[in-house]
Write an enzyme that holds these catalytic residues in place. Structure first.
Site, PDB file in Angstrom:
ATOM      1  N   ASP A  18       0.851  -1.194   0.000  1.00  0.00           N
ATOM      2  CA  ASP A  18       0.000   0.000   0.000  1.00  0.00           C
ATOM      3  C   ASP A  18       0.883   1.239   0.000  1.00  0.00           C
ATOM      4  OD1 ASP A  18      -2.425   1.541   0.182  1.00  0.00           O
ATOM      5  OD2 ASP A  18      -1.994   1.877   2.283  1.00  0.00           O
ATOM      6  N   SER A  19       0.281   2.349  -0.371  1.00  0.00           N
ATOM      7  CA  SER A  19       1.011   3.622  -0.386  1.00  0.00           C
ATOM      8  C   SER A  19       1.259   4.143   1.026  1.00  0.00           C
ATOM      9  CB  SER A  19       0.220   4.667  -1.183  1.00  0.00           C
ATOM     10  OG  SER A  19      -1.062   4.835  -0.611  1.00  0.00           O
ATOM     11  N   TYR A  50      -0.295   8.803  -2.635  1.00  0.00           N
ATOM     12  CA  TYR A  50      -0.103   8.536  -4.061  1.00  0.00           C
ATOM     13  C   TYR A  50      -1.100   9.328  -4.916  1.00  0.00           C
ATOM     14  CZ  TYR A  50       3.226   4.596  -3.761  1.00  0.00           C
ATOM     15  OH  TYR A  50       4.343   3.815  -3.579  1.00  0.00           O
ATOM     16  N   GLY A  51      -2.253   9.620  -4.317  1.00  0.00           N
ATOM     17  CA  GLY A  51      -3.337  10.243  -5.083  1.00  0.00           C
ATOM     18  C   GLY A  51      -3.017  11.597  -5.700  1.00  0.00           C
ATOM     19  N   CYS A  81      -4.383  -0.823  -2.441  1.00  0.00           N
ATOM     20  CA  CYS A  81      -4.492   0.631  -2.614  1.00  0.00           C
ATOM     21  C   CYS A  81      -5.242   0.872  -3.915  1.00  0.00           C
ATOM     22  CB  CYS A  81      -3.086   1.226  -2.677  1.00  0.00           C
ATOM     23  SG  CYS A  81      -3.008   2.967  -3.164  1.00  0.00           S
ATOM     24  N   ASN A  82      -6.350   1.610  -3.849  1.00  0.00           N
ATOM     25  CA  ASN A  82      -7.160   1.865  -5.048  1.00  0.00           C
ATOM     26  C   ASN A  82      -6.364   2.590  -6.123  1.00  0.00           C
ATOM     27  OD1 ASN A  82     -10.213   1.179  -4.438  1.00  0.00           O
ATOM     28  ND2 ASN A  82      -9.356   2.026  -2.565  1.00  0.00           N
ATOM     29  N   THR A  83      -5.596   3.597  -5.708  1.00  0.00           N
ATOM     30  CA  THR A  83      -4.833   4.404  -6.667  1.00  0.00           C
ATOM     31  C   THR A  83      -3.774   3.556  -7.360  1.00  0.00           C
ATOM     32  OG1 THR A  83      -5.168   6.320  -5.222  1.00  0.00           O
ATOM     33  CG2 THR A  83      -3.508   6.543  -6.920  1.00  0.00           C
ATOM     34  N   CYS A 192     -11.633   3.728  -0.142  1.00  0.00           N
ATOM     35  CA  CYS A 192     -10.199   3.869   0.117  1.00  0.00           C
ATOM     36  C   CYS A 192      -9.870   2.933   1.272  1.00  0.00           C
ATOM     37  CB  CYS A 192      -9.870   5.320   0.486  1.00  0.00           C
ATOM     38  SG  CYS A 192      -8.180   5.564   1.111  1.00  0.00           S
ATOM     39  N   HIS A 194      -7.931   3.168   3.645  1.00  0.00           N
ATOM     40  CA  HIS A 194      -7.757   3.835   4.946  1.00  0.00           C
ATOM     41  C   HIS A 194      -9.090   3.949   5.697  1.00  0.00           C
ATOM     42  CE1 HIS A 194      -3.952   5.147   3.153  1.00  0.00           C
ATOM     43  NE2 HIS A 194      -3.552   5.482   4.355  1.00  0.00           N
TER      44      HIS A 194
END
Length: 265
Positions: A18-19, A50-51, A81-83, A192, A194
């Protein structure tokens, strides 16, 4: 994945990337579904969020860190991580076609299946909402449910600081959800990784009648399915280990990893 010995390969860990800290919510779901597996978690908090970065930079960082997890012996990878999923998973699948690799996306499909015709708020980072992948996902289900995208700038940072229940967070969430509360909300998608860490407070503010959807459990089940398909599930009976790494490499970061991993368990 260089070893030819299948029995040895089964004992190798699952890599989770993950970021930052958000992917620990997915890691918790993985441990629920496959408690006997070993895990290596890497969070790139030094480069978070990252977004706000260009897609090429996100792709480059994701590929580099996934390859580092593979070099540590990971038999499968979860990009939690979605991004990073949007930016790099398709490319990684072409690069490593034999690798069990799972990304994550907002749980809009379960909401559409469970509540046809409902008004569903999708909480996500501004970057996720702007991405073409997200727009395509919304388009796929917009004839089944009413989707209301809700950008949440700054919410990720509360989790990265370890603030999961403070008054500032409550005020932030109340003001945020007020923007979409002019009509009743039937469900909220946590778009997200998070956001599951503040799920309890989101539920309190939204009300008990609002169903909350999180993509983590589905991602964990999909990873298990892919490993089973390749006969790579760990046969051992005892509980596995979890090892954390973070690009910030500070004591505070390691303590936060442990706190988030054990919160709500």
């Amino acid at each position: 994945m260089e070893t030819d010995n299948l029995e040895e390969l089964k004992k190798c860990p699952i890599g989770v990337f993950d970021s930052g800290m958000g992917g620990i919510s997915v890691l918790r779901e993985l441990v629920k579904v496959m408690p006997e597996e070993d895990y290596i978690y890497f969070g790139d908090s030094a480069n978070a969020p990252y977004g706000t970065k260009p897609t090429e930079v996100i792709r480059e960082l994701t590929i580099r860190h996934v390859e580092e997890l593979m070099a540590q012996g990971a038999k499968g990878i979860v990009v939690a991580c979605n991004t990073a999923t949007s930016a790099a998973v398709a490319v990684l699948r072409k690069m490593y076609p034999e690798l069990p690799l799972v990304g994550i996306e907002p749980a809009i499909k379960p909401a559409a299946v469970q509540k046809p015709g409902a008004r569903i708020v999708v909480m996500a980072t501004p970057m996720t909402i702007r991405q073409e992948k997200f727009r395509k996902l919304m388009a796929r289900y917009e004839d089944q449910i009413r989707i209301v995208p809700l950008p949440c700038p700054g919410l990720m940072e509360f989790v990265e600081r370890g603030d999961l229940a403070g008054e500032d967070l409550r005020t932030y969430l109340q003001e945020l959800l007020q923007k979409v509360s002019q009509e009743p909300i039937d469900g909220i998608v946590l778009g997200c990784t998070h956001y599951p860490f503040v799920r309890k407070m989101i539920q309190e503010i939204a009300g008990e009648g609002v169903t909350i959807y999180d993509g983590g459990p589905g991602t964990a089940r999909e990873m298990r399915r892919r490993l089973a398909q390749k006969n790579l599930l760990n046969p051992k009976q005892e509980e596995g280990t979890v090892t954390f790494f973070n690009s910030r490499k500070t004591k505070q970061e390691m303590e936060l990893c442990q706190m988030l991993f054990h919160s709500g368990r």
